[in-house]
Write an enzyme that holds these catalytic residues in place. Structure first.
Site, mmCIF file in Angstrom:
data_model
loop_
_atom_site.group_PDB
_atom_site.id
_atom_site.type_symbol
_atom_site.label_atom_id
_atom_site.label_comp_id
_atom_site.label_asym_id
_atom_site.label_seq_id
_atom_site.Cartn_x
_atom_site.Cartn_y
_atom_site.Cartn_z
ATOM 1 N N LYS A 29 0.848 -1.192 0.000
ATOM 2 C CA LYS A 29 0.000 0.000 0.000
ATOM 3 C C LYS A 29 0.887 1.246 0.000
ATOM 4 O O LYS A 29 1.931 1.270 0.672
ATOM 5 C CB LYS A 29 -0.890 -0.051 1.256
ATOM 6 C CG LYS A 29 -1.905 1.063 1.393
ATOM 7 C CD LYS A 29 -2.771 0.849 2.634
ATOM 8 C CE LYS A 29 -3.850 1.896 2.802
ATOM 9 N NZ LYS A 29 -4.687 1.677 4.002
ATOM 10 N N SER A 48 -9.712 1.476 2.966
ATOM 11 C CA SER A 48 -8.866 2.256 2.095
ATOM 12 C C SER A 48 -7.813 1.434 1.335
ATOM 13 O O SER A 48 -7.326 1.884 0.302
ATOM 14 C CB SER A 48 -8.160 3.340 2.909
ATOM 15 O OG SER A 48 -7.292 2.769 3.850
ATOM 16 N N SER A 86 -9.770 -0.899 7.212
ATOM 17 C CA SER A 86 -9.181 -0.773 5.874
ATOM 18 C C SER A 86 -8.431 -1.983 5.355
ATOM 19 O O SER A 86 -8.048 -2.004 4.188
ATOM 20 C CB SER A 86 -8.251 0.426 5.824
ATOM 21 O OG SER A 86 -9.005 1.581 5.605
HETATM 22 N N1 GLN Z 1 -13.061 3.600 6.135
HETATM 23 C C1 GLN Z 1 -12.571 4.079 7.387
HETATM 24 C C2 GLN Z 1 -12.242 5.550 7.264
HETATM 25 O O1 GLN Z 1 -12.552 6.093 6.283
HETATM 26 C C3 GLN Z 1 -11.383 3.282 7.818
HETATM 27 C C4 GLN Z 1 -10.159 3.661 7.116
HETATM 28 C C5 GLN Z 1 -8.968 2.876 7.549
HETATM 29 O O2 GLN Z 1 -9.079 1.852 8.227
HETATM 30 N N2 GLN Z 1 -7.814 3.390 7.198
HETATM 31 O O3 GLN Z 1 -11.682 6.149 8.121
#
Ligand code: GLN
Length: 495
Positions: free
Chosen positions: A80, A155, A179
């Site tokens: 990532k 994400s 995420s």
């Molecule tokens: N979807 C969640 C957010 O937007 C989690 C994101 C993540 O785990 N980095 O914050």
């Protein structure tokens, strides 16, 4: 077809010298060339560098390498775009970092390199890991390999899609509120968020420091165990890293889950849950019972507050963490008449809409007058949420839930409505707030019985989530492995 293999399948071929690391790397690069125009998981990759690394591994293998000491020798792994790799670009899929390249390796990257992995490619993500679909990436939206009109989750959507599309053997992502587990569920792979403190975040760009953890995306549970074993461990450079010995996680995969006590939180099986997700999870629970686990209903009474508490704490921490991107220290500067104007124009041009929304929200909940009403209160409720989990673990060894309320949604379906997007993490957020480990693995497909006619809905993966006690990763892996090995889901490939 080497790109289709798991870590353990590939390393056993490499150890017997039936294939070379170069062949494995080339096979992944060919797959990227074939499919990534549609999938768009990779932001960038450098084939020449990847092949040079593979050649170096082949030399090592021919001079008698030790696969027990270097369990990832010759395994192509992609990362990532939030993890630092020395001399590689690092953007967090934001415009604000310009053409930044990392001066050093993240702790997990040091460990991957020491284990012999071939590290290639930067994977797409929501900007600064804020989002659930990769639609907040400043560069591109990744598509779900099971249906390219849909998103892969986020994400870490690029990390999930790349593994699901067999563009790499495994990948790493980060999980602040789901995420890793949410995109793993939507793409049909195994994703794991370790206990807070299990894996060093040195070299991970911080989003919300009290929640962030790094973890693996893999094609099966055995691979998740071996990758976790490599990346775990204490590191003085991350003050939250816990000096707890790293178990041999692959030894936990005994296949025997007789007598394990599972809890089904009643608060998770309610409104908004897609009927096909519910059916798949119900069937998975029955299957776990048939393997000898016992199941009881449990209660996590403060679940209703998870999303609200998360979006106060995560945004507050993000507003502080992202203050460093000011046009002075790292990023692409946009000039202004004076320093203050320069900060404003740099941040105004560099951050996308969602990141700005979070910084504004986070600054607000920390500002005097609102701190007590929002931030402090959220911290108190967070403690209650953690206590709910710890209390539940007095009765059960692990908790089982759906990973997401629905299968993968269409690109554009939720991007105009932040609240709808936030709600797609409703089952994954509690785990981060409590600091406990969580794992998602495939447990079926939507529209599985439908014949493929023109009007039929696509067949989409559904994820099952296991949550465990702090440092209970072995139990989660054991459960997931026993389930996986007695069900067909992990054998199905998207492409
Ligand atoms: N979807 C969640 C957010 O937007 C989690 C994101 C993540 O785990 N980095 O914050």
């Amino acid at each position: 077809m080497l790109h289709r293999l798991t870590i353990h399948e590939l390393t056993s071929l490499l150890a017997r010298r039936e294939v070379s690391a170069r062949e494995a790397m080339q096979s992944c690069l060919d797959q990227v060339a074939r499919v990534d125009g549609d999938i768009r998981a990779f932001i960038s990759h450098n084939p020449a560098d990847a092949l040079a690394q593979a050649d170096a591994v082949d030399k090592l293998i021919s001079s008698g390498a030790d696969f027990a000491r270097q369990p990832l020798l010759g395994v192509p792994i992609a990362l990532k775009d939030v993890l630092a790799v020395k001399d590689h670009p690092l953007n967090c899929c934001s415009k604000i970092l310009g053409n930044f390249t990392s001066p050093y390796d993240a702790a997990v990257v040091e460990k991957l390199k020491a284990a012999g992995a071939v590290i290639f490619g930067r994977l797409n993500m929501d900007e600064f890991a804020m989002g659930s679909s990769t639609e907040n990436s400043a560069f591109q939206t990744t598509r779900n390999p099971w249906d390219i009109t849909r998103i892969p989750g986020g994400s870490s959507g690029g990390s999930a899609a790349a593994v699901a599309a067999d563009e790499c053997i495994a990948s790493l992502g980060s999980d602040t509120g789901g995420s890793i587990r949410q995109p793993a569920a939507l793409c049909g792979c195994v994703g794991m968020k370790p206990t807070y403190g299990r894996v060093s975040r040195y070299g991970l760009v911080a989003f919300a420091s009290s929640l962030d953890q790094i973890g693996p995306f893999t094609k099966d549970v055995r691979d998740a165990a071996s990758l976790l074993e490599v990346i775990s461990g204490h590191d003085r450079r991350d003050a939250t890293s816990i000096p707890q010995p790293v178990p041999a996680y692959t030894k936990a995969l005994t296949g025997d889950i007789k007598g394990l006590r599972l809890g089904l939180p009643k608060e998770y099986m309610v409104g908004g849950l897609d009927p096909q997700v519910k059916a798949a999870v119900d069937a998975a629970v029955k299957h776990l019972q048939s393997l000898g686990a016992s199941v009881q209903e449990i209660s996590l009474p403060h679940t209703d507050y998870d999303v609200a508490v998360y979006y106060i704490i995560a945004t507050a921490e993000a507003s502080a963490n992202l203050a460093r991107f000011d046009g002075v220290r790292y990023c692409a500067r946009v000039d202004g008449a004076d320093p203050l104007a320069m900060y404003g124009s740099t941040r105004g041009a560099g951050f996308g809409a969602e990141v700005k929304r979070r910084i504004i929200l986070g600054t607000y909940v920390l500002s005097s007058g609102y701190y007590d009403a929002y931030y402090l209160r959220a911290q108190k409720v967070r403690t209650l949420i953690r206590q709910d989990f710890l209390k539940a673990f007095e009765q059960v060894d692990a908790i089982v839930t759906p990973t997401t309320p629905t299968p993968a949604f269409k690109a554009g379906e939720k991007s105009g409505d932040p609240l709808q997007m936030y709600l797609s993490d409703i089952f994954t957020i509690g785990c981060n707030l409590a600091g406990i480990p969580g794992l998602s693995l495939p447990c079926g497909f939507s529209n599985a019985s439908q014949l493929s006619t023109q009007n039929s809905q696509p067949r989409l993966p559904i994820g099952l989530q296991f949550l465990g006690k702090p440092f209970g990763e072995e139990t989660l892996l054991r459960l997931a492995h026993a389930y996986e090995q007695s069900t067909p889901w992990h054998k199905e490939r998207a492409l």
